[in-house]
Design an enzyme around this catalytic site. Sequence first.
Site, PDB file in Angstrom:
ATOM      1  N   GLU A 117     -23.196  15.072 -10.387  1.00  0.00           N
ATOM      2  CA  GLU A 117     -23.118  16.522 -10.523  1.00  0.00           C
ATOM      3  C   GLU A 117     -24.170  16.921 -11.553  1.00  0.00           C
ATOM      4  OE1 GLU A 117     -20.241  19.704 -12.769  1.00  0.00           O
ATOM      5  OE2 GLU A 117     -19.255  18.090 -11.658  1.00  0.00           O
ATOM      6  N   ARG A 146     -27.192  23.542 -16.872  1.00  0.00           N
ATOM      7  CA  ARG A 146     -27.099  23.821 -18.310  1.00  0.00           C
ATOM      8  C   ARG A 146     -28.449  23.739 -18.996  1.00  0.00           C
ATOM      9  NH1 ARG A 146     -21.883  20.091 -20.086  1.00  0.00           N
ATOM     10  NH2 ARG A 146     -20.485  20.708 -18.377  1.00  0.00           N
ATOM     11  N   LYS A 179     -11.245  22.172  -9.416  1.00  0.00           N
ATOM     12  CA  LYS A 179     -11.570  21.449 -10.645  1.00  0.00           C
ATOM     13  C   LYS A 179     -10.578  21.894 -11.723  1.00  0.00           C
ATOM     14  CE  LYS A 179     -15.330  21.345 -14.086  1.00  0.00           C
ATOM     15  NZ  LYS A 179     -16.737  21.733 -14.322  1.00  0.00           N
TER      16      LYS A 179
END
Length: 223
Positions: free
Chosen positions: A40, A44, A127
Amino acid sequence: MSVADVLRGHRVVPVVVLDDPGAADDLGAALVAGGLPVAEATFRTPQAAAVLRRLAQRSDLVVGAGTVLTTRQVDQAYEAGARFVVSPGLSAEVVRRCQTLGLPVIPGVSTATEIMAALDLGLDTVKFFPAEASGGLPTVKALAAAFPQVRFVPTGGITAQSAPIYLGHPSVAAIGASWMVAPDLLAAGKWDEVTARCTATVAATSSGAARSGASTDVQGKVS
């Protein structure tokens, strides 16, 4: 492809924060060599889309986009070759955009209300984030009792020691974790160590190990 298809055989998803697209090839090779051919790549860093694109070029690696907050980032992830999208929270706009593009999406939730909103959007896998800060496995168990049709991907604060315990619960489809791709390892280019931690993680979180509650230390060694 569905979320179940993405996660099948990939119960530990390395959560990658990488700002150097030039290191993506080495990272991908280290993950595959360690038996964790999934990643993943989080949005960011300014170079997140470029990192994702490089990783997605590998046919032996399943790569998704993480920390996706907007529909624009969904489009960037799709164009870069992401095969799934993960968000820290639940945005109906993000989910619907992913559904339009045919991208499996795993939104973040931490409450029953958010799970019901996810169900309303046609989702059955979410999630659980931030996992440890939101009560950890006891909270997952409580939510799973109320929503037996939902599968969870706990992420946030999970360690090598707690991973097998999470994975031992039947409602947990997978976990997101970063100890095998810790930022200091990536910055230093310690690809052999990334591979070693991946290998140890696979051994410690296999079905039998997860059921028995086996653990590893932070370096990935079975204990």
